[in-house]
Design a protein around this motif. Structure first.
Motif, PDB file in Angstrom:
ATOM      1  N   ARG A 108       0.829  -1.198   0.000  1.00 29.56           N
ATOM      2  CA  ARG A 108       0.000   0.000   0.000  1.00 29.56           C
ATOM      3  C   ARG A 108       0.868   1.255   0.000  1.00 29.56           C
ATOM      4  O   ARG A 108       0.621   2.200  -0.756  1.00 29.56           O
ATOM      5  N   TRP A 109       1.897   1.257   0.825  1.00 25.33           N
ATOM      6  CA  TRP A 109       2.796   2.412   0.876  1.00 25.33           C
ATOM      7  C   TRP A 109       3.561   2.584  -0.433  1.00 25.33           C
ATOM      8  O   TRP A 109       3.840   3.708  -0.860  1.00 25.33           O
ATOM      9  N   ARG A 110       3.881   1.443  -1.068  1.00 30.15           N
ATOM     10  CA  ARG A 110       4.571   1.534  -2.349  1.00 30.15           C
ATOM     11  C   ARG A 110       3.673   2.182  -3.402  1.00 30.15           C
ATOM     12  O   ARG A 110       4.112   3.026  -4.182  1.00 30.15           O
ATOM     13  N   ARG A 111       2.382   1.772  -3.403  1.00 33.79           N
ATOM     14  CA  ARG A 111       1.448   2.371  -4.353  1.00 33.79           C
ATOM     15  C   ARG A 111       1.266   3.869  -4.093  1.00 33.79           C
ATOM     16  O   ARG A 111       1.211   4.673  -5.025  1.00 33.79           O
ATOM     17  N   VAL A 112       1.164   4.216  -2.807  1.00 34.59           N
ATOM     18  CA  VAL A 112       1.024   5.626  -2.451  1.00 34.59           C
ATOM     19  C   VAL A 112       2.251   6.416  -2.896  1.00 34.59           C
ATOM     20  O   VAL A 112       2.144   7.509  -3.465  1.00 34.59           O
ATOM     21  N   SER A 113       3.434   5.880  -2.660  1.00 35.69           N
ATOM     22  CA  SER A 113       4.675   6.556  -3.044  1.00 35.69           C
ATOM     23  C   SER A 113       4.765   6.752  -4.548  1.00 35.69           C
ATOM     24  O   SER A 113       5.154   7.821  -5.030  1.00 35.69           O
ATOM     25  N   ILE A 114       4.371   5.711  -5.293  1.00 33.37           N
ATOM     26  CA  ILE A 114       4.408   5.814  -6.752  1.00 33.37           C
ATOM     27  C   ILE A 114       3.412   6.861  -7.231  1.00 33.37           C
ATOM     28  O   ILE A 114       3.709   7.671  -8.126  1.00 33.37           O
ATOM     29  N   SER A 115       2.231   6.867  -6.620  1.00 27.79           N
ATOM     30  CA  SER A 115       1.205   7.850  -7.009  1.00 27.79           C
ATOM     31  C   SER A 115       1.684   9.269  -6.744  1.00 27.79           C
ATOM     32  O   SER A 115       1.503  10.164  -7.583  1.00 27.79           O
ATOM     33  N   VAL A 116       2.295   9.477  -5.583  1.00 29.69           N
ATOM     34  CA  VAL A 116       2.813  10.804  -5.252  1.00 29.69           C
ATOM     35  C   VAL A 116       3.904  11.206  -6.234  1.00 29.69           C
ATOM     36  O   VAL A 116       3.949  12.353  -6.700  1.00 29.69           O
ATOM     37  N   LEU A 117       4.778  10.267  -6.571  1.00 33.57           N
ATOM     38  CA  LEU A 117       5.856  10.562  -7.511  1.00 33.57           C
ATOM     39  C   LEU A 117       5.302  10.924  -8.881  1.00 33.57           C
ATOM     40  O   LEU A 117       5.773  11.882  -9.517  1.00 33.57           O
ATOM     41  N   VAL A 118       4.295  10.196  -9.336  1.00 31.73           N
ATOM     42  CA  VAL A 118       3.685  10.494 -10.638  1.00 31.73           C
ATOM     43  C   VAL A 118       3.058  11.876 -10.640  1.00 31.73           C
ATOM     44  O   VAL A 118       3.216  12.654 -11.583  1.00 31.73           O
ATOM     45  N   ILE A 119       2.349  12.205  -9.542  1.00 30.76           N
ATOM     46  CA  ILE A 119       1.719  13.525  -9.439  1.00 30.76           C
ATOM     47  C   ILE A 119       2.773  14.621  -9.474  1.00 30.76           C
ATOM     48  O   ILE A 119       2.616  15.651 -10.154  1.00 30.76           O
ATOM     49  N   LEU A 120       3.874  14.439  -8.736  1.00 36.62           N
ATOM     50  CA  LEU A 120       4.945  15.431  -8.723  1.00 36.62           C
ATOM     51  C   LEU A 120       5.582  15.591 -10.101  1.00 36.62           C
ATOM     52  O   LEU A 120       5.873  16.716 -10.533  1.00 36.62           O
ATOM     53  N   LEU A 121       5.771  14.473 -10.798  1.00 42.95           N
ATOM     54  CA  LEU A 121       6.354  14.531 -12.132  1.00 42.95           C
ATOM     55  C   LEU A 121       5.422  15.257 -13.102  1.00 42.95           C
ATOM     56  O   LEU A 121       5.871  16.078 -13.923  1.00 42.95           O
ATOM     57  N   LEU A 122       4.120  14.960 -13.015  1.00 41.31           N
ATOM     58  CA  LEU A 122       3.160  15.627 -13.888  1.00 41.31           C
ATOM     59  C   LEU A 122       3.104  17.121 -13.590  1.00 41.31           C
ATOM     60  O   LEU A 122       3.042  17.953 -14.509  1.00 41.31           O
ATOM     61  N   ALA A 123       3.122  17.461 -12.280  1.00 42.24           N
ATOM     62  CA  ALA A 123       3.088  18.871 -11.904  1.00 42.24           C
ATOM     63  C   ALA A 123       4.338  19.595 -12.391  1.00 42.24           C
ATOM     64  O   ALA A 123       4.258  20.718 -12.918  1.00 42.24           O
ATOM     65  N   SER A 124       5.502  18.955 -12.244  1.00 42.35           N
ATOM     66  CA  SER A 124       6.750  19.565 -12.699  1.00 42.35           C
ATOM     67  C   SER A 124       6.757  19.740 -14.212  1.00 42.35           C
ATOM     68  O   SER A 124       7.174  20.785 -14.726  1.00 42.35           O
ATOM     69  N   GLY A 125       6.272  18.708 -14.905  1.00 45.14           N
ATOM     70  CA  GLY A 125       6.207  18.802 -16.359  1.00 45.14           C
ATOM     71  C   GLY A 125       5.245  19.877 -16.823  1.00 45.14           C
ATOM     72  O   GLY A 125       5.525  20.618 -17.765  1.00 45.14           O
ATOM     73  N   GLY A 126       4.103  19.983 -16.122  1.00 48.29           N
ATOM     74  CA  GLY A 126       3.133  21.020 -16.463  1.00 48.29           C
ATOM     75  C   GLY A 126       3.690  22.407 -16.232  1.00 48.29           C
ATOM     76  O   GLY A 126       3.475  23.315 -17.047  1.00 48.29           O
ATOM     77  N   TYR A 127       4.411  22.568 -15.117  1.00 49.64           N
ATOM     78  CA  TYR A 127       5.030  23.868 -14.831  1.00 49.64           C
ATOM     79  C   TYR A 127       6.075  24.191 -15.878  1.00 49.64           C
ATOM     80  O   TYR A 127       6.145  25.346 -16.369  1.00 49.64           O
ATOM     81  N   TRP A 128       6.906  23.242 -16.244  1.00 49.42           N
ATOM     82  CA  TRP A 128       7.950  23.470 -17.259  1.00 49.42           C
ATOM     83  C   TRP A 128       7.310  23.876 -18.578  1.00 49.42           C
ATOM     84  O   TRP A 128       7.767  24.832 -19.237  1.00 49.42           O
ATOM     85  N   LEU A 129       6.237  23.183 -18.988  1.00 47.39           N
ATOM     86  CA  LEU A 129       5.573  23.494 -20.246  1.00 47.39           C
ATOM     87  C   LEU A 129       4.951  24.884 -20.193  1.00 47.39           C
ATOM     88  O   LEU A 129       5.064  25.668 -21.155  1.00 47.39           O
ATOM     89  N   TRP A 130       4.305  25.219 -19.074  1.00 50.22           N
ATOM     90  CA  TRP A 130       3.706  26.548 -18.904  1.00 50.22           C
ATOM     91  C   TRP A 130       4.764  27.641 -19.034  1.00 50.22           C
ATOM     92  O   TRP A 130       4.552  28.648 -19.705  1.00 50.22           O
ATOM     93  N   TRP A 131       5.918  27.420 -18.406  1.00 50.58           N
ATOM     94  CA  TRP A 131       6.985  28.422 -18.465  1.00 50.58           C
ATOM     95  C   TRP A 131       7.546  28.543 -19.876  1.00 50.58           C
ATOM     96  O   TRP A 131       7.804  29.649 -20.355  1.00 50.58           O
ATOM     97  N   GLN A 132       7.731  27.406 -20.548  1.00 52.80           N
ATOM     98  CA  GLN A 132       8.265  27.448 -21.909  1.00 52.80           C
ATOM     99  C   GLN A 132       7.319  28.166 -22.856  1.00 52.80           C
ATOM    100  O   GLN A 132       7.751  28.980 -23.680  1.00 52.80           O
TER     101      GLN A 132
END
Length: 259
Positions: A7-31
């Motif tokens: 369960r913790w592994r799934r939660v960690s992966i989900s959090v990591l995916v969300i952070l990656l998507l947020a970072s990618g979205g921010y990078w695209l917005w800035w570009q």
């Protein structure tokens, strides 16, 4: 234990995916927001631009913006002037302002005393005029820094001051009717008013968009050349204290001052 670990592994992966998507979205917005900046060539105006921060501010208010403007080749001279509580100035960077569109980031130690800050701003601009032979300036103010700049421009000065050519006011509204004071502004002044609107809100979570628009309308009614720009988006770019970390706002200010 095995189920808990999974369960913790799934939660960690989900959090990591969300952070990656947020970072990618921010990078695209800035570009996307920076495209207009990178495609632009900025002229040499010979005007010194002074950045005036708001209530409780520090060097990070405008520090990143002036560095971005230098990286974008709108300027080749960036200076930070720290003004102590007793008015002493400490200069970091260029001490002479004869390069391409010199930028001065002003940082007040006592950043919660607007009347004192107006006096210190007046003293600083007088010093620039007399000691550094700066005859023309732009004033860029965020939040209370816009009010400080406005009060400076509409107050008679006994000592020699540079001429204000352009005035950028963003994330600011005036709670008292400024009509009388506006009459003191020179008709040659050019003004850019910037406001933010977080999706679903009435403004930038600190200043109302209606107030920003009302201010721009007051300037226009007085016959002053005034441009209004409203950025609507997420809190990442439209919140009161993130408007000065926004490539779309950068592009508007750069275009207004240097093209």
């Amino acid at each position: 234990m095995a189920k808990s670990a999974k369960r913790w592994r799934r939660v960690s992966i989900s959090v990591l995916v969300i952070l990656l998507l947020a970072s990618g979205g921010y990078w695209l917005w800035w570009q996307l927001g920076s495209r207009a900046i990178h495609q632009q060539t900025y002229r040499h105006t010979g005007i010194v631009t002074v950045f005036v921060p708001g209530y409780g501010s520090n060097s990070l208010t405008f520090g990143p913006m002036v560095q971005r403007f230098k990286q974008d080749k709108a300027s080749d001279q960036v200076t930070t002037i720290h003004v102590s509580a007793d008015g002493k100035r400490t200069i970091t960077g260029a001490d002479r302002y004869n390069g391409k569109n010199p930028l001065i980031n002003v940082v007040f130690a006592d950043a919660k005393s607007p009347q004192k800050e107006v006096r210190q701003l007046t003293g600083l601009l007088h010093w620039l005029r007399v000691q550094r032979h700066v005859t023309r300036v732009n004033l860029v103010g965020h939040s209370m820094g816009s009010n400080l700049s406005f009060n400076y421009m509409t107050t008679p000065h006994a000592n020699l001051q540079p001429q204000v050519i352009n005035y950028v006011s963003f994330a600011s509204e005036f709670y008292r009717d400024p009509t009388t004071q506006i009459r003191a502004l020179p008709k040659t002044l050019h003004i850019l008013v910037i406001g933010g609107q977080v999706f679903g809100a009435k403004g930038d979570w600190a200043v109302s968009l209606a107030g920003v628009k009302r201010l721009a309308a007051k300037f226009k009614a007085a016959g002053l050349s005034t441009t209004l720009f409203v950025y609507t988006g997420t809190p990442v770019g439209a919140y009161h204290s993130t408007l000065h970390q926004n490539p779309y706002v950068d592009a508007e200010i750069l275009h207004f001052l240097f093209t």
